[in-house]
Design a protein around this motif. Structure first.
Motif, PDB file in Angstrom:
ATOM      1  N   ILE A  55       3.713 -13.659  12.770  1.00  0.00           N
ATOM      2  CA  ILE A  55       4.816 -13.886  13.718  1.00  0.00           C
ATOM      3  C   ILE A  55       6.080 -13.174  13.244  1.00  0.00           C
ATOM      4  CG2 ILE A  55       6.358 -15.653  14.665  1.00  0.00           C
ATOM      5  CD1 ILE A  55       3.941 -17.564  14.644  1.00  0.00           C
ATOM      6  N   PHE A  56       6.293 -13.175  11.940  1.00  0.00           N
ATOM      7  CA  PHE A  56       7.449 -12.494  11.354  1.00  0.00           C
ATOM      8  C   PHE A  56       7.429 -11.004  11.689  1.00  0.00           C
ATOM      9  CE2 PHE A  56       9.073 -10.235   7.486  1.00  0.00           C
ATOM     10  CZ  PHE A  56      10.403 -10.543   7.648  1.00  0.00           C
ATOM     11  N   ILE A  57       6.285 -10.370  11.493  1.00  0.00           N
ATOM     12  CA  ILE A  57       6.160  -8.948  11.799  1.00  0.00           C
ATOM     13  C   ILE A  57       6.233  -8.718  13.312  1.00  0.00           C
ATOM     14  CG2 ILE A  57       4.637  -6.930  11.654  1.00  0.00           C
ATOM     15  CD1 ILE A  57       3.462  -8.162   9.100  1.00  0.00           C
ATOM     16  N   TRP A  58       5.512  -9.545  14.056  1.00  0.00           N
ATOM     17  CA  TRP A  58       5.491  -9.435  15.514  1.00  0.00           C
ATOM     18  C   TRP A  58       6.884  -9.632  16.107  1.00  0.00           C
ATOM     19  CZ3 TRP A  58       6.218 -13.633  19.029  1.00  0.00           C
ATOM     20  CH2 TRP A  58       5.946 -13.323  20.368  1.00  0.00           C
ATOM     21  N   GLY A  59       7.671 -10.521  15.494  1.00  0.00           N
ATOM     22  CA  GLY A  59       9.012 -10.796  15.995  1.00  0.00           C
ATOM     23  C   GLY A  59       9.882  -9.557  16.006  1.00  0.00           C
ATOM     24  N   GLU A  60       9.814  -8.762  14.945  1.00  0.00           N
ATOM     25  CA  GLU A  60      10.617  -7.538  14.934  1.00  0.00           C
ATOM     26  C   GLU A  60      10.153  -6.567  16.009  1.00  0.00           C
ATOM     27  OE1 GLU A  60      10.781  -3.801  12.108  1.00  0.00           O
ATOM     28  OE2 GLU A  60      12.077  -5.381  11.277  1.00  0.00           O
ATOM     29  N   SER A  61       8.849  -6.513  16.233  1.00  0.00           N
ATOM     30  CA  SER A  61       8.333  -5.594  17.254  1.00  0.00           C
ATOM     31  C   SER A  61       8.832  -5.988  18.644  1.00  0.00           C
ATOM     32  CB  SER A  61       6.802  -5.566  17.216  1.00  0.00           C
ATOM     33  OG  SER A  61       6.235  -6.750  17.752  1.00  0.00           O
ATOM     34  N   CYS A  85       5.188  -2.804  11.668  1.00  0.00           N
ATOM     35  CA  CYS A  85       4.319  -2.804  10.480  1.00  0.00           C
ATOM     36  C   CYS A  85       4.669  -1.664   9.544  1.00  0.00           C
ATOM     37  CB  CYS A  85       2.854  -2.696  10.897  1.00  0.00           C
ATOM     38  SG  CYS A  85       2.206  -4.189  11.678  1.00  0.00           S
ATOM     39  N   ILE A  86       4.947  -0.495  10.106  1.00  0.00           N
ATOM     40  CA  ILE A  86       5.351   0.655   9.296  1.00  0.00           C
ATOM     41  C   ILE A  86       6.620   0.328   8.512  1.00  0.00           C
ATOM     42  CG2 ILE A  86       6.293   2.995   9.434  1.00  0.00           C
ATOM     43  CD1 ILE A  86       4.375   3.391  11.874  1.00  0.00           C
ATOM     44  N   GLY A  87       7.588  -0.270   9.203  1.00  0.00           N
ATOM     45  CA  GLY A  87       8.838  -0.617   8.544  1.00  0.00           C
ATOM     46  C   GLY A  87       8.644  -1.594   7.410  1.00  0.00           C
ATOM     47  N   PHE A  88       7.858  -2.642   7.639  1.00  0.00           N
ATOM     48  CA  PHE A  88       7.662  -3.647   6.597  1.00  0.00           C
ATOM     49  C   PHE A  88       6.845  -3.096   5.427  1.00  0.00           C
ATOM     50  CE2 PHE A  88       8.648  -6.756  10.031  1.00  0.00           C
ATOM     51  CZ  PHE A  88       9.734  -7.335   9.396  1.00  0.00           C
ATOM     52  N   PHE A  89       5.863  -2.258   5.718  1.00  0.00           N
ATOM     53  CA  PHE A  89       5.063  -1.698   4.631  1.00  0.00           C
ATOM     54  C   PHE A  89       5.926  -0.864   3.686  1.00  0.00           C
ATOM     55  CE2 PHE A  89       2.625   2.021   3.053  1.00  0.00           C
ATOM     56  CZ  PHE A  89       1.865   1.343   2.102  1.00  0.00           C
ATOM     57  N   THR A  94       9.382   0.141  -1.504  1.00  0.00           N
ATOM     58  CA  THR A  94      10.518   0.957  -1.933  1.00  0.00           C
ATOM     59  C   THR A  94      11.680   0.074  -2.359  1.00  0.00           C
ATOM     60  OG1 THR A  94      11.254   1.123   0.381  1.00  0.00           O
ATOM     61  CG2 THR A  94       9.942   2.939  -0.497  1.00  0.00           C
ATOM     62  N   PRO A  95      12.479   0.520  -3.350  1.00  0.00           N
ATOM     63  CA  PRO A  95      13.625  -0.265  -3.816  1.00  0.00           C
ATOM     64  C   PRO A  95      14.616  -0.553  -2.698  1.00  0.00           C
ATOM     65  CG  PRO A  95      13.142   1.524  -5.351  1.00  0.00           C
ATOM     66  CD  PRO A  95      12.293   1.754  -4.121  1.00  0.00           C
ATOM     67  N   SER A  96      15.107  -1.803  -2.661  1.00  0.00           N
ATOM     68  CA  SER A  96      16.088  -2.236  -1.659  1.00  0.00           C
ATOM     69  C   SER A  96      15.592  -2.027  -0.230  1.00  0.00           C
ATOM     70  CB  SER A  96      17.425  -1.508  -1.845  1.00  0.00           C
ATOM     71  OG  SER A  96      17.964  -1.764  -3.113  1.00  0.00           O
ATOM     72  N   ALA A  97      14.280  -1.967  -0.053  1.00  0.00           N
ATOM     73  CA  ALA A  97      13.669  -1.766   1.273  1.00  0.00           C
ATOM     74  C   ALA A  97      14.192  -0.505   1.942  1.00  0.00           C
ATOM     75  CB  ALA A  97      13.930  -2.981   2.172  1.00  0.00           C
ATOM     76  N   SER A  98      14.499   0.520   1.113  1.00  0.00           N
ATOM     77  CA  SER A  98      15.161   1.722   1.623  1.00  0.00           C
ATOM     78  C   SER A  98      14.235   2.641   2.409  1.00  0.00           C
ATOM     79  CB  SER A  98      15.773   2.505   0.449  1.00  0.00           C
ATOM     80  OG  SER A  98      14.765   2.840  -0.513  1.00  0.00           O
ATOM     81  N   GLY A  99      12.924   2.489   2.253  1.00  0.00           N
ATOM     82  CA  GLY A  99      12.014   3.423   2.911  1.00  0.00           C
ATOM     83  C   GLY A  99      11.540   3.000   4.282  1.00  0.00           C
ATOM     84  N   GLY A 100      11.825   1.760   4.681  1.00  0.00           N
ATOM     85  CA  GLY A 100      11.290   1.247   5.931  1.00  0.00           C
ATOM     86  C   GLY A 100      11.814   1.953   7.165  1.00  0.00           C
ATOM     87  N   GLN A 101      13.124   1.967   7.334  1.00  0.00           N
ATOM     88  CA  GLN A 101      13.697   2.537   8.555  1.00  0.00           C
ATOM     89  C   GLN A 101      13.498   4.047   8.680  1.00  0.00           C
ATOM     90  OE1 GLN A 101      17.628   1.323   9.587  1.00  0.00           O
ATOM     91  NE2 GLN A 101      17.019  -0.796   9.919  1.00  0.00           N
ATOM     92  N   PRO A 102      13.656   4.836   7.603  1.00  0.00           N
ATOM     93  CA  PRO A 102      13.375   6.276   7.752  1.00  0.00           C
ATOM     94  C   PRO A 102      11.962   6.560   8.256  1.00  0.00           C
ATOM     95  CG  PRO A 102      14.571   5.886   5.719  1.00  0.00           C
ATOM     96  CD  PRO A 102      14.220   4.539   6.275  1.00  0.00           C
ATOM     97  N   MET A 103      10.986   5.785   7.781  1.00  0.00           N
ATOM     98  CA  MET A 103       9.617   6.012   8.243  1.00  0.00           C
ATOM     99  C   MET A 103       9.437   5.526   9.693  1.00  0.00           C
ATOM    100  SD  MET A 103       8.225   7.668   5.931  1.00  0.00           S
ATOM    101  CE  MET A 103       6.623   7.747   6.728  1.00  0.00           C
TER     102      MET A 103
END
Length: 345
Positions: A55-61, A85-89, A94-103
């Protein structure tokens, strides 16, 4: 070559943090007793715990789908779930969740979603995501003094640091969303600097494309500023999304057959962990999350159940999330971008 070296470096850093986390948590502990306690839990409580992660992942979608829809960009909910899912993975590794949004932006661009639109949508997702943490942190700090005294005395410096960092992050990102002219100035000035130090060659075409992109960013920002209800709806959805994950620990608590602590205390303690570690430069908060859990939950998961409780709670909330989003990201790699979407902003 640089990108390859960076990937190797990130992989080695992730592995090192994971090994140190395992060592710090399990050093000197009876692993057989931990496993024995976990095996004895009531599995029926683990089903809603795992559901909370989904639900957590689905909520963002749903939030991404909703915001793109307000901008007249038609996407499938299934595709938005893949973006999530790409964002959360990549945030998990990545440190500070820095890689989620660029991907996420990379894959959204493969579906012909303009980069400025994707950027500002994801910025608003992040702002509301962190705003929930800021609200929880400030609420606990100013209005829950008894709760703080009972549970948080041992982690107050880390907790207050987490609140402060999230506040500053929200302010900075809000300024960039609400002041597109400032964002444009920063981007254009940054390009000039990169050209002067010869990281980029000076090209009129690149400057023109960046200016066009920032003009698109401005249009999108102006639209969202004029539609306050959209932000309110996103904020409400984000509250539900975040607490779906916080409730994982409550279901794990009940899976062990424990009764003493209230649902409020358990859920809010897990929220405090998230507030404390969200901005720290560690992949998925590994290491610090586990140790904070062992400190503040010691009167909740009583006696020998503290470590098994941490292993199961953290295992579901983070590692199940990591594995599930990894599988979905792998699938998305082969499906996203195969068919172009009709875009109209």
């Amino acid at each position: 070559m640089t990108s390859k070296k960076k990937k190797i470096g990130n992989g080695l850093f992730l592995a090192a943090v994971f090994i140190l986390t395992i060592y710090s948590v399990f050093h000197g502990e009876d692993l057989h007793a931990v496993l024995k306690a976990i095996v004895r839990v009531n599995p029926w409580y683990l089903l809603p715990a795992v559901s909370g992660v989904i639900i957590f992942i689905w909520g963002e979608s749903i939030i991404i789908h909703y915001m793109l829809g307000t901008l007249n960009i038609m996407t499938k909910k299934r595709t938005c779930f893949q973006y999530s899912c790409i964002g959360f993975f990549f945030s998990c590794i990545t440190p500070s969740a820095s890689g989620g949004q660029p991907m996420q932006i990379y894959y959204m661009r493969k579906n012909k979603i303009p980069i400025p639109v994707a950027t500002i949508v994801l910025m608003i997702v992040t702002i509301t995501y962190k705003s929930v943490l800021v609200f929880i942190g400030l609420f606990v700090a100013f209005f829950q003094r008894g709760f703080v005294h009972k549970y948080l005395e041992g982690i107050l410096p880390v907790f207050y640091l987490g609140v402060i960092l999230n506040v500053f992050c929200c302010i900075a990102m809000s300024v960039l969303v609400l002041c597109p002219s400032l964002a444009k100035f920063i981007m254009m000035k940054g390009l000039v600097i990169l050209e002067r130090v010869r990281i980029f060659r000076k090209k009129e075409e690149r400057t023109r494309k960046l200016e066009e992109s920032m003009n698109h960013y401005t249009v999108t920002s102006d639209y969202l500023k004029g539609h306050g209800k959209v932000i309110v709806h996103v904020l409400l959805l984000t509250f539900l999304q975040r607490f779906a994950l916080f409730f994982v620990t409550w279901f794990v608590y009940r899976a062990f057959g424990l009764h003493g602590a209230s649902i409020y205390d358990v859920v809010m303690l897990q929220a405090v962990v998230s507030v404390s570690v969200d901005m720290l430069p560690l992949p998925g908060g590994m290491g610090i999350s586990e140790n904070l859990f062992l400190i503040i939950f010691k009167t909740v998961f009583v006696g020998s159940l503290l470590l098994p409780g941490m292993v199961l709670s953290r295992g579901i909330a983070f590692y199940v999330q990591l594995l599930f989003s990894a599988c979905m990201t792998a699938a998305a790699h082969f499906t996203i971008g195969r068919k172009a979407l009709d875009i109209g902003v």
